[in-house]
Write a protein that holds these residues in place. Structure first.
Motif, mmCIF file in Angstrom:
data_model
loop_
_atom_site.group_PDB
_atom_site.id
_atom_site.type_symbol
_atom_site.label_atom_id
_atom_site.label_comp_id
_atom_site.label_asym_id
_atom_site.label_seq_id
_atom_site.Cartn_x
_atom_site.Cartn_y
_atom_site.Cartn_z
ATOM 1 N N PHE A 1 0.686 -1.049 -0.138
ATOM 2 C CA PHE A 1 -0.320 0.406 -0.259
ATOM 3 C C PHE A 1 0.622 1.098 0.375
ATOM 4 O O PHE A 1 0.504 2.297 -0.197
ATOM 5 N N PHE B 1 0.844 4.152 -3.195
ATOM 6 C CA PHE B 1 0.342 5.655 -2.519
ATOM 7 C C PHE B 1 1.625 6.305 -2.828
ATOM 8 O O PHE B 1 0.854 7.098 -3.398
ATOM 9 N N VAL C 1 0.409 8.938 -5.744
ATOM 10 C CA VAL C 1 0.780 10.285 -5.817
ATOM 11 C C VAL C 1 1.561 10.904 -6.927
ATOM 12 O O VAL C 1 1.312 11.982 -7.592
ATOM 13 N N SER D 1 1.875 10.129 -10.079
ATOM 14 C CA SER D 1 1.164 9.808 -11.175
ATOM 15 C C SER D 1 -0.476 11.219 -11.299
ATOM 16 O O SER D 1 0.013 11.667 -12.310
ATOM 17 N N GLY E 1 -0.748 -3.131 -6.391
ATOM 18 C CA GLY E 1 -2.288 -3.577 -6.294
ATOM 19 C C GLY E 1 -3.022 -4.516 -6.720
ATOM 20 O O GLY E 1 -3.448 -5.143 -5.471
ATOM 21 N N VAL E 2 -2.547 -4.594 -7.293
ATOM 22 C CA VAL E 2 -3.045 -5.908 -7.782
ATOM 23 C C VAL E 2 -2.805 -7.036 -6.895
ATOM 24 O O VAL E 2 -3.160 -8.385 -6.462
ATOM 25 N N GLU F 1 -9.833 1.035 -2.349
ATOM 26 C CA GLU F 1 -9.087 1.124 -2.943
ATOM 27 C C GLU F 1 -8.591 0.375 -4.373
ATOM 28 O O GLU F 1 -8.393 0.525 -5.534
ATOM 29 N N VAL G 1 -8.751 -1.667 -9.679
ATOM 30 C CA VAL G 1 -9.391 -2.876 -10.882
ATOM 31 C C VAL G 1 -10.511 -2.864 -11.422
ATOM 32 O O VAL G 1 -9.930 -2.940 -12.633
ATOM 33 N N ILE H 1 -8.694 -0.444 -13.998
ATOM 34 C CA ILE H 1 -8.333 -0.888 -15.470
ATOM 35 C C ILE H 1 -9.214 -2.063 -16.478
ATOM 36 O O ILE H 1 -8.916 -1.772 -17.744
ATOM 37 N N PHE I 1 -13.952 8.262 -10.631
ATOM 38 C CA PHE I 1 -12.693 7.719 -10.978
ATOM 39 C C PHE I 1 -11.211 8.245 -10.073
ATOM 40 O O PHE I 1 -10.573 7.987 -8.976
ATOM 41 N N ARG I 2 -10.623 9.453 -10.712
ATOM 42 C CA ARG I 2 -8.997 9.791 -10.474
ATOM 43 C C ARG I 2 -9.793 10.333 -9.520
ATOM 44 O O ARG I 2 -9.423 10.716 -7.949
ATOM 45 N N HIS J 1 -10.470 7.942 -5.798
ATOM 46 C CA HIS J 1 -9.361 7.123 -5.472
ATOM 47 C C HIS J 1 -8.731 7.623 -5.072
ATOM 48 O O HIS J 1 -8.008 7.254 -3.804
ATOM 49 N N PHE J 2 -8.184 9.142 -5.498
ATOM 50 C CA PHE J 2 -7.108 10.159 -4.634
ATOM 51 C C PHE J 2 -7.143 10.643 -3.194
ATOM 52 O O PHE J 2 -6.597 10.396 -2.412
HETATM 53 C C1 HEM Z 1 -5.714 -3.323 -7.307
HETATM 54 C C2 HEM Z 1 -5.253 -1.993 -7.028
HETATM 55 C C3 HEM Z 1 -5.146 -0.595 -7.728
HETATM 56 C C4 HEM Z 1 -4.508 -0.336 -9.425
HETATM 57 C C5 HEM Z 1 -5.550 -0.890 -9.664
HETATM 58 C C6 HEM Z 1 -4.467 1.087 -9.456
HETATM 59 C C7 HEM Z 1 -5.043 1.819 -9.854
HETATM 60 C C8 HEM Z 1 -4.630 2.839 -10.152
HETATM 61 C C9 HEM Z 1 -4.475 3.609 -11.538
HETATM 62 C C10 HEM Z 1 -5.276 2.981 -13.156
HETATM 63 C C11 HEM Z 1 -4.532 5.180 -11.410
HETATM 64 C C12 HEM Z 1 -4.679 6.033 -12.753
HETATM 65 C C13 HEM Z 1 -5.726 6.269 -12.718
HETATM 66 C C14 HEM Z 1 -5.963 8.004 -13.840
HETATM 67 O O1 HEM Z 1 -4.557 8.571 -13.736
HETATM 68 O O2 HEM Z 1 -6.292 7.847 -14.770
HETATM 69 C C15 HEM Z 1 -4.072 5.196 -10.188
HETATM 70 C C16 HEM Z 1 -4.062 6.018 -9.488
HETATM 71 C C17 HEM Z 1 -3.912 5.985 -7.851
HETATM 72 N N1 HEM Z 1 -3.949 5.643 -7.112
HETATM 73 FE FE1 HEM Z 1 -4.208 3.138 -7.445
HETATM 74 N N2 HEM Z 1 -4.802 1.580 -8.037
HETATM 75 C C18 HEM Z 1 -4.858 0.591 -7.220
HETATM 76 C C19 HEM Z 1 -4.765 0.233 -5.865
HETATM 77 C C20 HEM Z 1 -3.683 1.598 -4.795
HETATM 78 C C21 HEM Z 1 -3.574 1.721 -3.449
HETATM 79 C C22 HEM Z 1 -3.622 0.721 -2.826
HETATM 80 C C23 HEM Z 1 -3.471 2.969 -3.420
HETATM 81 C C24 HEM Z 1 -3.726 3.497 -1.920
HETATM 82 C C25 HEM Z 1 -2.920 3.237 -0.798
HETATM 83 C C26 HEM Z 1 -3.914 3.550 -4.508
HETATM 84 C C27 HEM Z 1 -3.358 4.923 -5.249
HETATM 85 C C28 HEM Z 1 -3.548 5.632 -5.780
HETATM 86 C C29 HEM Z 1 -3.308 7.510 -6.083
HETATM 87 C C30 HEM Z 1 -3.319 8.418 -4.673
HETATM 88 C C31 HEM Z 1 -2.922 7.392 -7.532
HETATM 89 C C32 HEM Z 1 -3.223 8.763 -8.132
HETATM 90 C C33 HEM Z 1 -4.809 9.107 -8.296
HETATM 91 C C34 HEM Z 1 -4.830 10.765 -8.920
HETATM 92 O O3 HEM Z 1 -4.011 10.742 -10.326
HETATM 93 O O4 HEM Z 1 -5.649 11.399 -9.054
HETATM 94 N N3 HEM Z 1 -3.957 3.344 -5.350
HETATM 95 N N4 HEM Z 1 -4.227 3.875 -8.820
#
Ligand code: HEM
Length: 382
Positions: free
Chosen positions: A35, A39, A43, A45, A76-77, A122, A127, A130, A140-141, A144-145
């Motif tokens: 995690f 994170f 962040v 990205s 994450g996966v 998260e 998942v 993607i 989503f963003r 998720h953020f």
């Molecule tokens: C299976 C698990 C996960 C997958 C497949 C996944 C996938 C993604 C994807 C595809 C993005 C890019 C979204 C975009 O820019 O359009 C993203 C952004 C992000 N993810 Fe994850 N994520 C997962 C788990 C997590 C976890 C566990 C955390 C933190 C504890 C996390 C934190 C973040 C953050 C902070 C962003 C940036 C969001 C933004 O651009 O505003 N993710 N994630």
């Protein structure tokens, strides 16, 4: 789950012996690392796509974002089996009575709600994203953020609360000489091996979407990066972007305007007549897949020089696409002046397919795919 555990480890493997602090501690450490990595890379990205004033993302090394975002999705996966195993190991404690013993214990227990809820959210939202499946009304963003911060905050509280227990669970030396102790340790080891093995396997079956040597093992990844027009994937087609007509119009013009001494307005033939440059660069989709191609086109910095822009000028690259996240992107001064930042006309020796951005697409080093704007029609210098 109990049934599955018994089938795998045998009838003697009672859940109570597997719900041990040691298993919880080991899974907790693995999840903390996973995690934490998600994170930091997530962040990063976010900062790249929405840079605050203090953040300037470099254009080199060219494949750095490819590494960080691939690690994000892969970690994450990998976390999915780990989180479910951890919840299974600790669930008897979740329902222990009395629910709390003192105020510190109450705070720790309350922090479990955002930790478990946030962690599950998260993983589920990641998942779903993607797989380009959005079964919710929110962005989503943004969600998720925001939930990432809540989850990490709760994780820090949890680590603080469980630090001493984890240390003592892990530092216990040889098991006491009880008759069942040896078998317990063996069962626990097999259980953890099974969990880590599953985690490794799901990662292995996904990560080929970006790691070429594992391409043939891509069974779980939603996208094949090498399937699409001209041999690579498309996230948004010209039809979806509504640009089929405008991209093919014979009166198409590329304009360079804004803070320039000599605004440019060039036909496609005029763009082709300018000095061309080649570069092999990746497209790294935010959703985890990536592909590398040989691109040919005009350097953005040559166009800026021709238009008389400042040597540290920044640029907004605008598409024929009218709306949405793909309609424009920013080039900071490093990206705008990098030798390999191109408006590409050709890919792998052929004119761009319309779904890859014909007549012109931005391609530059170390950028998310969503910022490699397609169907470019204007460079607005700022
Ligand atoms: C299976 C698990 C996960 C997958 C497949 C996944 C996938 C993604 C994807 C595809 C993005 C890019 C979204 C975009 O820019 O359009 C993203 C952004 C992000 N993810 Fe994850 N994520 C997962 C788990 C997590 C976890 C566990 C955390 C933190 C504890 C996390 C934190 C973040 C953050 C902070 C962003 C940036 C969001 C933004 O651009 O505003 N993710 N994630």
């Amino acid at each position: 789950m109990t049934h599955v555990v018994r089938r795998v480890l045998g009838p003697a493997a009672t859940p109570s012996r597997l719900h041990a602090e040691r298993s919880a501690a080991i899974l907790g450490i693995a999840l903390g690392v996973a995690f934490g990595t998600c994170f930091v890379t997530g962040v990063l990205s976010h900062l790249i796509q929405e840079p605050p004033g203090w953040f300037l993302w470099t254009s080199r090394p060219a494949g750095l974002y490819r590494v960080t975002q691939s690690v994000h999705v892969a970690t994450g996966v990998a976390s999915i089996p780990l989180l479910f195993a951890k919840l299974w190991v600790v669930y008897p404690k979740l329902f222990a009575w009395p629910p709390f013993e003192n105020v510190a214990h109450l705070v720790e227990r309350v922090s479990l709600l955002p930790l478990i809820g946030g962690g599950l959210f998260e993983l589920f939202s990641g998942v779903a994203n993607i797989n380009q499946w959005y079964p919710w009304p929110f962005n989503f963003r943004t969600a998720h953020f925001a939930v990432a911060w809540i989850t990490i905050g709760a994780l820090i509280v949890h680590i603080g609360a469980k630090w001493a227990t984890t240390r003592s669970a892990l530092s216990r030396g040889r098991p006491p000489p009880e008759p069942d102790a040896k078998r317990d340790a063996l069962d626990r080891r097999r259980f953890l091996l099974g969990v880590f093995g599953t985690s490794g396997l799901v990662t292995l079956l996904t990560v080929g979407q970006t790691l070429r040597p594992l391409e043939r093992l891509v069974l779980l990844a939603p996208r094949r990066p090498n399937v699409g027009p001209q041999g690579f994937a498309v996230n948004r087609s010209a039809v979806e972007a509504g640009v089929v007509e405008t991209a093919r119009r014979p009166d198409f013009r590329l304009t360079v305007e804004g803070r320039v001494a000599r605004p440019l307005r060039l036909s496609l033939d005029e763009v082709r007549a300018l000095p061309q440059h080649e570069a092999t660069l990746p497209i790294q989709c935010v959703e985890g897949w990536s592909t590398s191609q040989r691109w040919r086109g005009v350097r953005v910095r040559d166009l800026l020089e021709r238009a008389g822009a400042n040597p540290d000028a920044e640029v907004r690259v605008e598409s024929l696409q009218q709306r949405g996240a793909f309609a424009s992107s920013e080039l900071n001064r490093w990206h705008a002046h990098d030798r390999d930042t191109l408006l590409a006309l050709d890919v792998d020796g052929e004119p761009l397919h319309i779904d890859h951005g014909f007549p012109l697409r931005l391609i530059g080093p170390n950028r998310p795919g969503v910022m490699q704007t397609k169907w470019v029609t204007r460079l607005m210098v700022t």
